[in-house]
Design a protein around this motif. Sequence first.
Motif, PDB file in Angstrom:
ATOM      1  N   ASN A 184       4.396   4.050  -7.372  1.00  0.00           N
ATOM      2  CA  ASN A 184       3.733   2.863  -7.904  1.00  0.00           C
ATOM      3  C   ASN A 184       4.418   2.387  -9.183  1.00  0.00           C
ATOM      4  O   ASN A 184       4.590   1.182  -9.394  1.00  0.00           O
ATOM      5  CB  ASN A 184       2.246   3.134  -8.128  1.00  0.00           C
ATOM      6  CG  ASN A 184       1.440   1.853  -8.188  1.00  0.00           C
ATOM      7  OD1 ASN A 184       1.874   0.801  -7.719  1.00  0.00           O
ATOM      8  ND2 ASN A 184       0.269   1.938  -8.765  1.00  0.00           N
ATOM      9  N   ASP A 240       3.437  11.911  -6.596  1.00  0.00           N
ATOM     10  CA  ASP A 240       4.358  11.056  -5.840  1.00  0.00           C
ATOM     11  C   ASP A 240       3.826   9.628  -5.752  1.00  0.00           C
ATOM     12  O   ASP A 240       4.587   8.664  -5.872  1.00  0.00           O
ATOM     13  CB  ASP A 240       4.606  11.616  -4.443  1.00  0.00           C
ATOM     14  CG  ASP A 240       5.487  12.861  -4.458  1.00  0.00           C
ATOM     15  OD1 ASP A 240       6.215  13.081  -5.459  1.00  0.00           O
ATOM     16  OD2 ASP A 240       5.453  13.615  -3.466  1.00  0.00           O
ATOM     17  N   SER A 241       2.527   9.469  -5.556  1.00  0.00           N
ATOM     18  CA  SER A 241       1.924   8.129  -5.523  1.00  0.00           C
ATOM     19  C   SER A 241       2.178   7.397  -6.826  1.00  0.00           C
ATOM     20  O   SER A 241       2.568   6.224  -6.827  1.00  0.00           O
ATOM     21  CB  SER A 241       0.412   8.221  -5.293  1.00  0.00           C
ATOM     22  OG  SER A 241       0.117   8.740  -4.042  1.00  0.00           O
ATOM     23  N   GLU A 242       1.952   8.073  -7.925  1.00  0.00           N
ATOM     24  CA  GLU A 242       2.118   7.460  -9.242  1.00  0.00           C
ATOM     25  C   GLU A 242       3.585   7.096  -9.484  1.00  0.00           C
ATOM     26  O   GLU A 242       3.883   6.017  -9.987  1.00  0.00           O
ATOM     27  CB  GLU A 242       1.616   8.400 -10.337  1.00  0.00           C
ATOM     28  CG  GLU A 242       1.731   7.829 -11.725  1.00  0.00           C
ATOM     29  CD  GLU A 242       0.969   6.524 -11.931  1.00  0.00           C
ATOM     30  OE1 GLU A 242       1.407   5.706 -12.772  1.00  0.00           O
ATOM     31  OE2 GLU A 242      -0.059   6.304 -11.262  1.00  0.00           O
ATOM     32  N   ARG A 265       0.852  -1.184   0.000  1.00  0.00           N
ATOM     33  CA  ARG A 265       0.000   0.000   0.000  1.00  0.00           C
ATOM     34  C   ARG A 265       0.891   1.239   0.000  1.00  0.00           C
ATOM     35  O   ARG A 265       1.958   1.255   0.619  1.00  0.00           O
ATOM     36  CB  ARG A 265      -0.920  -0.013   1.208  1.00  0.00           C
ATOM     37  CG  ARG A 265      -1.901  -1.188   1.128  1.00  0.00           C
ATOM     38  CD  ARG A 265      -3.184  -0.890   1.851  1.00  0.00           C
ATOM     39  NE  ARG A 265      -4.227  -1.750   1.348  1.00  0.00           N
ATOM     40  CZ  ARG A 265      -4.610  -2.890   1.925  1.00  0.00           C
ATOM     41  NH1 ARG A 265      -4.035  -3.285   3.030  1.00  0.00           N
ATOM     42  NH2 ARG A 265      -5.582  -3.605   1.400  1.00  0.00           N
ATOM     43  N   ILE A 266       0.411   2.265  -0.706  1.00  0.00           N
ATOM     44  CA  ILE A 266       1.171   3.505  -0.870  1.00  0.00           C
ATOM     45  C   ILE A 266       0.329   4.664  -0.380  1.00  0.00           C
ATOM     46  O   ILE A 266      -0.796   4.852  -0.836  1.00  0.00           O
ATOM     47  CB  ILE A 266       1.534   3.732  -2.351  1.00  0.00           C
ATOM     48  CG1 ILE A 266       2.341   2.548  -2.892  1.00  0.00           C
ATOM     49  CG2 ILE A 266       2.285   5.051  -2.525  1.00  0.00           C
ATOM     50  CD1 ILE A 266       2.418   2.509  -4.412  1.00  0.00           C
ATOM     51  N   LEU A 267       0.887   5.439   0.531  1.00  0.00           N
ATOM     52  CA  LEU A 267       0.241   6.654   1.008  1.00  0.00           C
ATOM     53  C   LEU A 267       1.209   7.799   0.761  1.00  0.00           C
ATOM     54  O   LEU A 267       2.286   7.839   1.345  1.00  0.00           O
ATOM     55  CB  LEU A 267      -0.091   6.553   2.494  1.00  0.00           C
ATOM     56  CG  LEU A 267      -0.715   7.798   3.123  1.00  0.00           C
ATOM     57  CD1 LEU A 267      -2.086   8.075   2.501  1.00  0.00           C
ATOM     58  CD2 LEU A 267      -0.824   7.649   4.623  1.00  0.00           C
ATOM     59  N   ALA A 268       0.848   8.688  -0.138  1.00  0.00           N
ATOM     60  CA  ALA A 268       1.714   9.823  -0.467  1.00  0.00           C
ATOM     61  C   ALA A 268       0.913  11.111  -0.356  1.00  0.00           C
ATOM     62  O   ALA A 268      -0.315  11.107  -0.447  1.00  0.00           O
ATOM     63  CB  ALA A 268       2.276   9.671  -1.872  1.00  0.00           C
ATOM     64  N   ASP A 269       1.642  12.205  -0.179  1.00  0.00           N
ATOM     65  CA  ASP A 269       0.985  13.498  -0.028  1.00  0.00           C
ATOM     66  C   ASP A 269       0.441  14.055  -1.339  1.00  0.00           C
ATOM     67  O   ASP A 269      -0.441  14.904  -1.317  1.00  0.00           O
ATOM     68  CB  ASP A 269       1.952  14.506   0.601  1.00  0.00           C
ATOM     69  CG  ASP A 269       2.246  14.174   2.054  1.00  0.00           C
ATOM     70  OD1 ASP A 269       1.373  13.583   2.712  1.00  0.00           O
ATOM     71  OD2 ASP A 269       3.341  14.517   2.525  1.00  0.00           O
ATOM     72  N   ASP A 319      -5.852   7.099  -0.765  1.00  0.00           N
ATOM     73  CA  ASP A 319      -6.145   8.527  -0.826  1.00  0.00           C
ATOM     74  C   ASP A 319      -6.004   9.197   0.533  1.00  0.00           C
ATOM     75  O   ASP A 319      -5.777  10.392   0.627  1.00  0.00           O
ATOM     76  CB  ASP A 319      -7.569   8.768  -1.342  1.00  0.00           C
ATOM     77  CG  ASP A 319      -7.734   8.335  -2.777  1.00  0.00           C
ATOM     78  OD1 ASP A 319      -6.743   8.378  -3.525  1.00  0.00           O
ATOM     79  OD2 ASP A 319      -8.849   7.942  -3.157  1.00  0.00           O
ATOM     80  N   VAL A 369      -2.763   2.436  -4.192  1.00  0.00           N
ATOM     81  CA  VAL A 369      -2.599   3.818  -3.761  1.00  0.00           C
ATOM     82  C   VAL A 369      -3.762   4.192  -2.860  1.00  0.00           C
ATOM     83  O   VAL A 369      -4.929   4.008  -3.218  1.00  0.00           O
ATOM     84  CB  VAL A 369      -2.524   4.767  -4.979  1.00  0.00           C
ATOM     85  CG1 VAL A 369      -2.471   6.220  -4.528  1.00  0.00           C
ATOM     86  CG2 VAL A 369      -1.309   4.427  -5.835  1.00  0.00           C
ATOM     87  N   PRO A 395      -0.721  13.097  -5.617  1.00  0.00           N
ATOM     88  CA  PRO A 395      -0.970  12.048  -6.616  1.00  0.00           C
ATOM     89  C   PRO A 395       0.258  11.768  -7.478  1.00  0.00           C
ATOM     90  O   PRO A 395       0.509  10.631  -7.859  1.00  0.00           O
ATOM     91  CB  PRO A 395      -2.120  12.609  -7.448  1.00  0.00           C
ATOM     92  CG  PRO A 395      -2.790  13.610  -6.565  1.00  0.00           C
ATOM     93  CD  PRO A 395      -1.704  14.183  -5.706  1.00  0.00           C
TER      94      PRO A 395
END
Length: 126
Positions: free
Chosen positions: A16, A11-13, A3-7, A27, A25, A9
């Motif tokens: 990933n 950075d999340s992409e 699981r990815i938690l980023a500040d 939210d 990802v 979108p």
Amino acid sequence: MIRILADTPGDSERINQAIGGTGQVLDTARGLTAGDHDTDCLIVACRRPFLPERIDLLAEIELTLPWVPVILVTDRDAGVARLLSNVRVSALVWFADVETQLESRIEAACATTMLAQHVLSRADLL
């Protein structure tokens, strides 16, 4: 599941993509520490100015999901070590190194966690 938690979108992409697009990802952090047994690894990505706000979340994850390896992705900054002095993370990866180091850090963190769980479960049998 990773699981990815980023500040952001973006950075999340980026994170990933660095792990082959196999992450989920998130939210929001809401519900993240509710004892989810489906998480194999958690990546928390936070730019340096927002890191102090994430320390409480990292501490909560440490208490409620101690078996889940947590990898922190942040900006290279000498002050990061001081901020992390009271919380546990399995690995630290700089944003500049995400594409070259993240996958190997995930593998190492997950392998260490699985080994520790195996040792603990064997100790229960003795």
